[in-house]
Design a protein around this motif. Structure first.
Motif, short mmCIF file in Angstrom:
data_model
loop_
_atom_site.label_atom_id
_atom_site.label_comp_id
_atom_site.label_asym_id
_atom_site.label_seq_id
_atom_site.Cartn_x
_atom_site.Cartn_y
_atom_site.Cartn_z
N VAL A 19 35.13 -40.22 -77.03
CA VAL A 19 36.08 -39.11 -77.20
C VAL A 19 36.14 -38.28 -75.92
N VAL A 20 34.99 -37.96 -75.33
CA VAL A 20 34.99 -37.18 -74.09
C VAL A 20 35.68 -37.96 -72.97
N ARG A 21 35.40 -39.25 -72.87
CA ARG A 21 36.03 -40.08 -71.84
C ARG A 21 37.56 -40.07 -71.99
N GLU A 22 38.04 -40.21 -73.20
CA GLU A 22 39.48 -40.22 -73.44
C GLU A 22 40.10 -38.86 -73.14
N ALA A 23 39.42 -37.79 -73.53
CA ALA A 23 39.92 -36.44 -73.25
C ALA A 23 40.01 -36.18 -71.74
N LEU A 24 39.00 -36.64 -71.00
CA LEU A 24 39.02 -36.50 -69.54
C LEU A 24 40.18 -37.30 -68.94
N SER A 25 40.35 -38.51 -69.40
CA SER A 25 41.44 -39.35 -68.92
C SER A 25 42.79 -38.70 -69.19
N ASN A 26 42.97 -38.17 -70.39
CA ASN A 26 44.24 -37.51 -70.74
C ASN A 26 44.49 -36.28 -69.87
N ALA A 27 43.42 -35.51 -69.60
CA ALA A 27 43.58 -34.29 -68.79
C ALA A 27 44.05 -34.63 -67.38
N VAL A 28 43.54 -35.72 -66.84
CA VAL A 28 43.93 -36.12 -65.48
C VAL A 28 45.30 -36.78 -65.48
N LYS A 29 45.49 -37.74 -66.39
CA LYS A 29 46.69 -38.57 -66.37
C LYS A 29 47.93 -37.83 -66.89
N HIS A 30 47.79 -37.07 -67.97
CA HIS A 30 48.96 -36.48 -68.61
C HIS A 30 49.13 -34.99 -68.31
N ALA A 31 48.03 -34.25 -68.25
CA ALA A 31 48.13 -32.80 -68.07
C ALA A 31 48.11 -32.39 -66.60
N HIS A 32 47.72 -33.33 -65.72
CA HIS A 32 47.63 -33.04 -64.29
C HIS A 32 46.76 -31.81 -64.03
N ALA A 33 45.63 -31.76 -64.70
CA ALA A 33 44.72 -30.62 -64.61
C ALA A 33 44.04 -30.55 -63.25
N ASP A 34 43.83 -29.34 -62.78
CA ASP A 34 43.07 -29.10 -61.55
C ASP A 34 41.60 -28.86 -61.89
N ARG A 35 41.35 -28.32 -63.06
CA ARG A 35 39.98 -27.98 -63.47
C ARG A 35 39.75 -28.47 -64.90
N ILE A 36 38.61 -29.12 -65.10
CA ILE A 36 38.23 -29.61 -66.43
C ILE A 36 36.78 -29.20 -66.66
N VAL A 37 36.53 -28.61 -67.81
CA VAL A 37 35.18 -28.20 -68.18
C VAL A 37 34.76 -28.99 -69.41
N VAL A 38 33.58 -29.59 -69.34
CA VAL A 38 33.03 -30.34 -70.48
C VAL A 38 31.75 -29.63 -70.92
N GLU A 39 31.65 -29.32 -72.19
CA GLU A 39 30.44 -28.73 -72.75
C GLU A 39 29.99 -29.58 -73.92
N VAL A 40 28.71 -29.93 -73.93
CA VAL A 40 28.13 -30.70 -75.01
C VAL A 40 26.86 -30.00 -75.43
N GLN A 41 26.73 -29.70 -76.72
CA GLN A 41 25.54 -29.02 -77.21
C GLN A 41 25.39 -29.30 -78.70
N THR A 42 24.22 -29.00 -79.22
CA THR A 42 24.04 -29.07 -80.66
C THR A 42 24.09 -27.65 -81.20
N VAL A 43 24.74 -27.54 -82.35
CA VAL A 43 24.83 -26.27 -83.07
C VAL A 43 24.39 -26.58 -84.48
N GLY A 44 23.18 -26.12 -84.82
CA GLY A 44 22.62 -26.49 -86.11
C GLY A 44 22.41 -27.99 -86.16
N ASP A 45 22.94 -28.63 -87.18
CA ASP A 45 22.78 -30.08 -87.32
C ASP A 45 24.06 -30.83 -86.91
N ARG A 46 24.78 -30.25 -85.95
CA ARG A 46 26.02 -30.88 -85.47
C ARG A 46 26.04 -30.94 -83.96
#
Length: 111
Positions: A19-46
């Protein structure tokens, strides 16, 4: 940014990666983003993975293509949640939340 993560079920790791890989690809390919921030963490049991970009947002109403459909299906298959918010002036945020213990994620591939 990736916080300290506990051991995760393999199905959760694989789904989050794709999912993160696809979101990154979409941001570059379709949104033409200059800045992308990825955050991954656990919140409780998720596990929460969020990809935010400053691109041009998405056209509304949006027709989900193969990539977005695949991301949504990966989340649902494991009992998780998937959401996209978008604004042409602020970019797009993709958020994935998956259970890290018990539930569908722990049972995938087990009898």
């Amino acid at each position: 940014m990736v916080g300290d993560l506990p051991p995760l079920p393999a199905a959760v790791e694989v789904a989050a990666f794709h999912v993160v890989r696809e979101a990154l690809s979409n941001a570059v390919k379709h949104a033409h983003a200059d800045r992308i921030v990825v955050e991954v963490q656990t919140v409780g049991d998720r596990l929460r993975a969020e990809v935010r970009d400053d691109g041009n947002g998405t056209v509304s109403p949006r027709q989900d293509g193969v990539g977005l459909t695949s991301m949504r299906e990966r989340a649902e298959e494991l009992g998780g949640d998937f959401a996209i918010t978008s604004d042409p002036t602020r970019g797009t945020t993709v958020r994935l939340e998956l259970p890290t213990a018990g539930g569908a994620a722990a049972k995938v591939g087990r009898p």
